[in-house]
Scaffold this motif. Structure first.
Motif, mmCIF file in Angstrom:
data_model
loop_
_atom_site.group_PDB
_atom_site.id
_atom_site.type_symbol
_atom_site.label_atom_id
_atom_site.label_comp_id
_atom_site.label_asym_id
_atom_site.label_seq_id
_atom_site.Cartn_x
_atom_site.Cartn_y
_atom_site.Cartn_z
ATOM 1 N N ASN A 1 -4.854 1.203 -7.626
ATOM 2 C CA ASN A 1 -4.480 2.132 -6.552
ATOM 3 C C ASN A 1 -3.156 1.691 -5.951
ATOM 4 O OD1 ASN A 1 -6.341 4.237 -6.215
ATOM 5 N ND2 ASN A 1 -7.841 2.833 -5.297
ATOM 6 N N PRO A 2 -2.418 2.610 -5.357
ATOM 7 C CA PRO A 2 -1.202 2.175 -4.659
ATOM 8 C C PRO A 2 -1.579 1.258 -3.500
ATOM 9 C CG PRO A 2 -1.658 4.505 -4.248
ATOM 10 C CD PRO A 2 -2.650 4.049 -5.266
ATOM 11 N N ASP A 3 -0.731 0.296 -3.208
ATOM 12 C CA ASP A 3 -0.953 -0.579 -2.057
ATOM 13 C C ASP A 3 -0.347 0.118 -0.834
ATOM 14 O OD1 ASP A 3 -0.797 -2.507 -0.043
ATOM 15 O OD2 ASP A 3 -0.816 -4.124 -1.514
ATOM 16 N N ILE A 4 -1.211 0.751 -0.050
ATOM 17 C CA ILE A 4 -0.730 1.603 1.057
ATOM 18 C C ILE A 4 0.009 0.757 2.095
ATOM 19 C CG2 ILE A 4 -1.394 3.341 2.777
ATOM 20 C CD1 ILE A 4 -4.073 3.619 1.224
ATOM 21 N N LEU A 5 -0.595 -0.399 2.420
ATOM 22 C CA LEU A 5 -0.001 -1.250 3.456
ATOM 23 C C LEU A 5 1.409 -1.696 3.038
ATOM 24 C CD1 LEU A 5 -0.137 -2.888 6.061
ATOM 25 C CD2 LEU A 5 -1.406 -4.655 4.822
ATOM 26 N N ALA A 6 1.544 -2.151 1.799
ATOM 27 C CA ALA A 6 2.864 -2.619 1.331
ATOM 28 C C ALA A 6 3.864 -1.464 1.376
ATOM 29 C CB ALA A 6 2.734 -3.187 -0.075
ATOM 30 N N GLU A 7 3.384 -0.262 1.016
ATOM 31 C CA GLU A 7 4.284 0.901 1.008
ATOM 32 C C GLU A 7 4.743 1.254 2.435
ATOM 33 O OE1 GLU A 7 2.502 4.181 -1.045
ATOM 34 O OE2 GLU A 7 4.271 5.470 -0.806
ATOM 35 N N LEU A 8 3.799 1.199 3.391
ATOM 36 C CA LEU A 8 4.151 1.489 4.800
ATOM 37 C C LEU A 8 5.203 0.511 5.301
ATOM 38 C CD1 LEU A 8 0.721 1.941 6.608
ATOM 39 C CD2 LEU A 8 2.181 3.667 5.584
#
Ligand code: PMT
Length: 401
Positions: A300-307
């Motif tokens: 899955n995409p790493d949402i936290l890293a992307e934010l």
């Protein structure tokens, strides 16, 4: 506190105790019929003040200081619990023929009502309309909840629990500490579909994230709560968006991000999802006898890293807090994780403990900063962890200004 005549009045002493414990000065008035459900003496004992139920003096035990005008002027907030269908109708009409209605008509304080009644009374167009008018006048509501009702019916109409009404009181009285902030919180676990009936889930109950959302709302922030799998009710004053999978959570979070001045990512996001969720239920008869079912999992995409990356690139003054569920080498793992993710603070839970982490009311956390500073907190309730966390967030926000 105004008490009207419903069976839920039996919960009022507990509510009064909660409010007094939180440091509020409480005075109670009752409708004459409410005294059949709860004794004024109990409320007088808990508040230390007379609890009146008659508009005109002459009550032997209650001297004339139960003056509805003085009481109306004294209050910072009027709470009506329980608020019966009759009382809501009388409030809407502006009646003033008993101590409760006269006090509520005379006050300039904000009004918070906790309705409680039979489900049919609650759903009756007259009650709906009365409430709509009252809300239009600025009256706040808390509840009612659904469930088994004292009258034997099932449905919406149960008065909210005292703790929830107390939280709504705190919200209505409004701390200014986070006024102007928009706090985006994620909570609960994601569910990654395998087929139409099966999913990969995890043990997150949502309690930690919901506690953060509730505390931020109590401090006056606008709160957007992106909730994965959980059975918890929405905290008062919080805007909630329900999601299922990590991909749905990512979409909801990215949509809410531009307004957010603070992000707290307490959700337990699945790192992997089935590569090709089936559109029909997988039937075991379709597999050759004795064969295993193999699922291919993709990251899955790493949402936290992307934010964190988007925030850095945009130059937005935003504080981002991540959580980390660690089972061993908690601090070392958290230090590596904060460097990888790029957030401003990481809350590391020791999930090897049975009293911390997933699906319990308490948590044992370390606050880890990007420069390697580590602060260990004792075992606390998740509400208290939320308080401590938002105190740290306030300092980080001050650093941005
Ligand atoms: O919900 P409760 O029962 O109250 O339990 C609380 C909790 C244990 C779930 C919570 O306190 C917690 O630790 N949440 C984070 C759990 C987790 O997913 O940890 P992680 O180490 O896998 O992820 C680290 C951080 O990255 C988290 O902020 C997570 O939201 C985020 N993440 C992870 C994977 C991913 N694909 N995208 C992410 O954004």
């Amino acid at each position: 506190m105004a008490v009207s005549a419903g069976i839920a009045a039996y919960k009022v002493p507990e509510l009064v105790r909660a409010l007094v414990r939180e440091g509020h000065a409480v005075r109670c008035v009752l409708t004459p019929n409410a005294t059949r459900f709860v004794s004024p003496l109990v409320l007088e004992t808990l508040t230390g003040h007379p609890a009146g139920h008659q508009l005109f003096a002459g009550q032997a035990a209650v001297p004339s200081e139960i003056d509805h005008i003085a009481l109306a002027d004294w209050a910072d907030l009027c709470v009506v619990a329980p608020a019966t269908a009759d009382l809501l109708a009388r409030l809407r009409a502006g009646m003033a023929d008993d101590l409760v209605s006269a006090t509520l008509l005379a006050t300039r304080a904000p009004l918070l009502v906790a309705p409680a009644m039979n489900v049919n009374m609650w759903e009756h167009p007259a009650t709906r309309e009365n409430l709509e008018v009252l809300v239009g006048r600025g009256v706040r509501t808390v509840g009612p909840e659904s469930g088994e009702l004292a009258c034997g019916w099932e449905g919406q109409g149960r008065m909210s629990e005292p703790a929830e009404i107390a939280a709504a009181v705190a919200l209505a009285l409004g701390s200014e500490a986070m006024r102007g902030e928009t706090v985006l919180v994620t909570a609960g676990g994601t569910r990654e579909p395998i087929d139409t009936v099966r999913a990969i889930a995890n043990r997150s109950s949502g309690r930690m994230g919901f506690a953060v959302a509730a505390e931020a709302a109590r401090r006056g922030a606008r709160v957007v709560l992106v909730a994965g799998s959980t059975s918890l009710p929405t905290p008062p004053g919080v805007e909630r968006i329900d999601v299922g999978s990590a991909l749905e959570m990512r979409d909801a979070v990215l949509a809410a991000l531009p307004d957010a001045t603070v992000v707290v990512k307490a959700a337990a996001v699945a790192d992997f999802r089935p590569a090709s969720p089936q559109e029909h239920k997988i039937k075991k008869e379709t597999l050759p006898e004795g064969e295993s079912l193999h699922l291919e999992l993709v990251p899955n995409p790493d949402i936290l890293a992307e934010l964190c990356r988007l925030t850095r690139e945009s130059g937005a003054q935003r504080v981002i807090v991540g959580f980390a569920a660690e089972s061993h080498d908690v601090v070392a793992a958290a230090c590596r994780k904060i460097a990888r993710k790029g957030c401003d603070l990481l809350v590391a839970n020791d999930v090897s403990r049975s009293d911390a982490g997933f699906d319990v009311d308490t948590n044992a956390v370390h606050f880890v900063s990007p420069d390697g500073e580590v602060e260990e907190l004792p075992l606390l309730s998740k509400q208290e962890v939320a308080v401590q966390l938002l105190d740290r967030v306030a300092k980080l926000r001050d650093g941005h200004r």
